[in-house]
Design a protein around this motif. Sequence first.
Motif, PDB file in Angstrom:
ATOM      1  N   LEU A  37       0.814  -1.212   0.000  1.00  8.93           N
ATOM      2  CA  LEU A  37       0.000   0.000   0.000  1.00  8.93           C
ATOM      3  C   LEU A  37       0.851   1.268   0.000  1.00  8.93           C
ATOM      4  O   LEU A  37       0.434   2.297  -0.532  1.00  8.93           O
ATOM      5  N   ALA A  38       2.044   1.194   0.592  1.00  9.68           N
ATOM      6  CA  ALA A  38       2.919   2.368   0.623  1.00  9.68           C
ATOM      7  C   ALA A  38       3.367   2.769  -0.778  1.00  9.68           C
ATOM      8  O   ALA A  38       3.639   3.944  -1.041  1.00  9.68           O
ATOM      9  N   GLN A  39       3.422   1.810  -1.689  1.00  6.04           N
ATOM     10  CA  GLN A  39       3.856   2.089  -3.057  1.00  6.04           C
ATOM     11  C   GLN A  39       2.695   2.290  -4.012  1.00  6.04           C
ATOM     12  O   GLN A  39       2.854   2.910  -5.068  1.00  6.04           O
ATOM     13  N   SER A  40       1.520   1.773  -3.674  1.00  4.85           N
ATOM     14  CA  SER A  40       0.338   1.934  -4.531  1.00  4.85           C
ATOM     15  C   SER A  40      -0.903   1.921  -3.650  1.00  4.85           C
ATOM     16  O   SER A  40      -1.379   0.853  -3.243  1.00  4.85           O
ATOM     17  N   GLU A  41      -1.415   3.126  -3.364  1.00  3.94           N
ATOM     18  CA  GLU A  41      -2.558   3.236  -2.452  1.00  3.94           C
ATOM     19  C   GLU A  41      -3.814   2.558  -2.995  1.00  3.94           C
ATOM     20  O   GLU A  41      -4.706   2.193  -2.243  1.00  3.94           O
ATOM     21  N   LYS A 126      11.273   7.288  -2.108  1.00  2.00           N
ATOM     22  CA  LYS A 126      10.216   7.962  -2.864  1.00  2.00           C
ATOM     23  C   LYS A 126      10.298   9.467  -2.651  1.00  2.00           C
ATOM     24  O   LYS A 126      10.265   9.950  -1.534  1.00  2.00           O
ATOM     25  N   LYS A 127      10.415  10.207  -3.760  1.00  2.00           N
ATOM     26  CA  LYS A 127      10.390  11.665  -3.752  1.00  2.00           C
ATOM     27  C   LYS A 127       9.376  12.105  -4.794  1.00  2.00           C
ATOM     28  O   LYS A 127       9.700  12.353  -5.949  1.00  2.00           O
ATOM     29  N   GLY A 128       8.100  12.172  -4.404  1.00  2.00           N
ATOM     30  CA  GLY A 128       7.054  12.502  -5.366  1.00  2.00           C
ATOM     31  C   GLY A 128       6.921  11.404  -6.397  1.00  2.00           C
ATOM     32  O   GLY A 128       6.672  10.243  -6.077  1.00  2.00           O
ATOM     33  N   ASP A 129       7.109  11.737  -7.675  1.00  2.11           N
ATOM     34  CA  ASP A 129       7.005  10.755  -8.756  1.00  2.11           C
ATOM     35  C   ASP A 129       8.296   9.963  -8.954  1.00  2.11           C
ATOM     36  O   ASP A 129       8.339   9.039  -9.761  1.00  2.11           O
ATOM     37  N   LEU A 130       9.349  10.345  -8.254  1.00  3.12           N
ATOM     38  CA  LEU A 130      10.618   9.633  -8.367  1.00  3.12           C
ATOM     39  C   LEU A 130      10.659   8.467  -7.383  1.00  3.12           C
ATOM     40  O   LEU A 130      10.368   8.629  -6.207  1.00  3.12           O
ATOM     41  N   LYS A 131      11.023   7.291  -7.866  1.00  2.00           N
ATOM     42  CA  LYS A 131      11.198   6.118  -7.008  1.00  2.00           C
ATOM     43  C   LYS A 131      12.524   5.449  -7.337  1.00  2.00           C
ATOM     44  O   LYS A 131      12.877   5.277  -8.498  1.00  2.00           O
ATOM     45  N   ILE A 132      13.241   5.077  -6.283  1.00  2.00           N
ATOM     46  CA  ILE A 132      14.498   4.346  -6.422  1.00  2.00           C
ATOM     47  C   ILE A 132      14.384   3.073  -5.604  1.00  2.00           C
ATOM     48  O   ILE A 132      14.179   3.128  -4.389  1.00  2.00           O
ATOM     49  N   ALA A 133      14.491   1.925  -6.268  1.00  2.00           N
ATOM     50  CA  ALA A 133      14.404   0.638  -5.581  1.00  2.00           C
ATOM     51  C   ALA A 133      15.807   0.143  -5.244  1.00  2.00           C
ATOM     52  O   ALA A 133      16.734   0.277  -6.044  1.00  2.00           O
ATOM     53  N   ILE A 134      15.957  -0.429  -4.052  1.00  2.00           N
ATOM     54  CA  ILE A 134      17.259  -0.898  -3.567  1.00  2.00           C
ATOM     55  C   ILE A 134      17.184  -2.400  -3.307  1.00  2.00           C
ATOM     56  O   ILE A 134      16.275  -2.879  -2.632  1.00  2.00           O
ATOM     57  N   SER A 135      18.136  -3.123  -3.830  1.00  2.00           N
ATOM     58  CA  SER A 135      18.170  -4.575  -3.637  1.00  2.00           C
ATOM     59  C   SER A 135      19.542  -5.017  -3.152  1.00  2.00           C
ATOM     60  O   SER A 135      20.570  -4.566  -3.663  1.00  2.00           O
ATOM     61  N   ASN A 152      17.220   9.115   1.282  1.00  2.00           N
ATOM     62  CA  ASN A 152      16.145  10.027   1.688  1.00  2.00           C
ATOM     63  C   ASN A 152      16.708  11.347   2.191  1.00  2.00           C
ATOM     64  O   ASN A 152      16.140  12.417   1.945  1.00  2.00           O
ATOM     65  N   ASP A 153      17.829  11.274   2.913  1.00  2.40           N
ATOM     66  CA  ASP A 153      18.453  12.493   3.440  1.00  2.40           C
ATOM     67  C   ASP A 153      19.231  13.240   2.356  1.00  2.40           C
ATOM     68  O   ASP A 153      19.276  14.474   2.345  1.00  2.40           O
ATOM     69  N   ALA A 154      19.846  12.494   1.429  1.00  3.99           N
ATOM     70  CA  ALA A 154      20.727  13.118   0.443  1.00  3.99           C
ATOM     71  C   ALA A 154      19.974  13.771  -0.706  1.00  3.99           C
ATOM     72  O   ALA A 154      20.385  14.812  -1.215  1.00  3.99           O
ATOM     73  N   LEU A 155      18.878  13.167  -1.126  1.00  2.00           N
ATOM     74  CA  LEU A 155      18.140  13.702  -2.264  1.00  2.00           C
ATOM     75  C   LEU A 155      17.262  14.869  -1.823  1.00  2.00           C
ATOM     76  O   LEU A 155      16.474  14.730  -0.892  1.00  2.00           O
ATOM     77  N   PRO A 156      17.373  16.024  -2.468  1.00  2.00           N
ATOM     78  CA  PRO A 156      16.583  17.193  -2.059  1.00  2.00           C
ATOM     79  C   PRO A 156      15.112  17.015  -2.372  1.00  2.00           C
ATOM     80  O   PRO A 156      14.736  16.369  -3.357  1.00  2.00           O
ATOM     81  N   ALA A 157      14.256  17.601  -1.533  1.00  2.00           N
ATOM     82  CA  ALA A 157      12.809  17.527  -1.754  1.00  2.00           C
ATOM     83  C   ALA A 157      12.421  18.223  -3.050  1.00  2.00           C
ATOM     84  O   ALA A 157      11.425  17.865  -3.689  1.00  2.00           O
ATOM     85  N   GLU A 158      13.210  19.233  -3.456  1.00  2.00           N
ATOM     86  CA  GLU A 158      12.907  19.982  -4.678  1.00  2.00           C
ATOM     87  C   GLU A 158      13.088  19.142  -5.939  1.00  2.00           C
ATOM     88  O   GLU A 158      12.733  19.578  -7.044  1.00  2.00           O
TER      89      GLU A 158
END
Length: 499
Positions: A37-41, A126-135, A152-158
Amino acid sequence: MESEGNQLFPVFLKLNQLHTVIIGAGPVGLEKLTAVLAQSEQARITIIAEVVCDGVTELAARLNHITLNKKSYEAADLVHADLVIAATNNNILNEDIKRDAHALKLLVNVADKPELCDFYLGSVVKKGDLKIAISTNGKSPTIAKRLKELFNDALPAELDITLQQMSQFRNTLEGDFSAKVKKLNEVSAVLVESDQSAAPKAITKISKPSYPKFRLLIWLTIVVSLAILIAVFWNREPQFQAYVAEINPIFYWFLFGGFVFAMIDGAIGMSYGVTSTAFSLSMGIPPASASMGVHLSEVLSCGIAGWMHYRMGNINWKLFKLLIIPGIIGAVSGAYLLSSLEHYSSYTKPFVSLYTLILGWVILKKAFSTVPLHKDGKIKKIGLLGLGGGFIDAVGGGGWGSIVLSSLIAGGRNARFSLGTVKLTRFFIALLSSLTFVTMLKSAHWEAVAGLVIGSALAAPIAAKVSNRISAKSIMVSVGIIVILVSLRSIVLFILKVI
């Protein structure tokens, strides 16, 4: 022979178009359900389990696209599935589920059994429409979690704003595919900085665009220039000194207060109205004049914010139409009522103080809350929400954002479109409320209003920059405590006066 290295192929599934079946509804089942649900409500999910924990029951009751079947698992439960997740504590049953899924050519994930999995539910940034998956290839979920926190800390909210702007820019390009790619590469090069003196394979880093720094430099230049101009007038023009000396000292208090409150709002995205109103009441300003000052100072800031969201395509126009008319009616009605009772401000003031006291408690509670909100079904009565939010906002000097926006997001609405729509409607709410106050009030505390307007305007361009260096939780705790104490003081003084 087992292949070395990570052999997984990352894909992004449209879960809202697939049917996911989860077998098991205990703590592990709840964890898997929450992850999906966190990835697709809007993911369509069926849960099969004999025993169901409270968390799963609550989510199934809240979301109508989740089906909960309290029964024993059968192979037939997978007939209409697209994805299968086995989340039971029975290893034999999990192996049966995998065998049944493969017989139907379905992919299956088995909790805590990497060797039985066809796919993993990895950590996602997840930053808005941006998603990065980690494996980590199933080797260490803890490492994946730490990397998620790092990104999450390194990527700016902007970054999401840049993403939306790039999407709009792409739609304006003409030419063939290769020409478009070349142009987009040139424009997006600003996002990457590399050390030319380093080795060719040096890792590049994502950085924020330099535009905010440039705007800050321009703003500081303007402020310094104004300061020099004022100093020259002060030393050479006796009339200017006399004019400044005649200004009511309360103007300077509200100039400072408006600056501080706007900085707080920039840090945590809320509380400008409640802090400004509580401060105004504590300084002896009647409720109507206090609310007018808040709304006048918000007209410009909300107008700019609404325009920016409009340019980025963040407006849900259907939601806008449902909110705007009831919101204006509620705001104008509240402003008219409060202005009509201005002569009885000594009696209305404690009620407004009680309202700010409640909001102060809400802010304090949010600061310590660690439980994420579950998504409810979408709110149906949008007009009623707008009417109530507009009325309370005008009467209490603030609350449109905290009431309407939080209700929309908690009701399952898209956060980005809800924020953009609420910001744009907020401009009209503030504008019409201000016009009503100005028309109705025969005499207002204009020195306090002017100080609040100018102070908040001065802080607006630098609030976000400074706020990034301050803990949002610390600010929320401080604001909540201060608002509660100031509101209690106003209420206690009223009670003592009556006694």
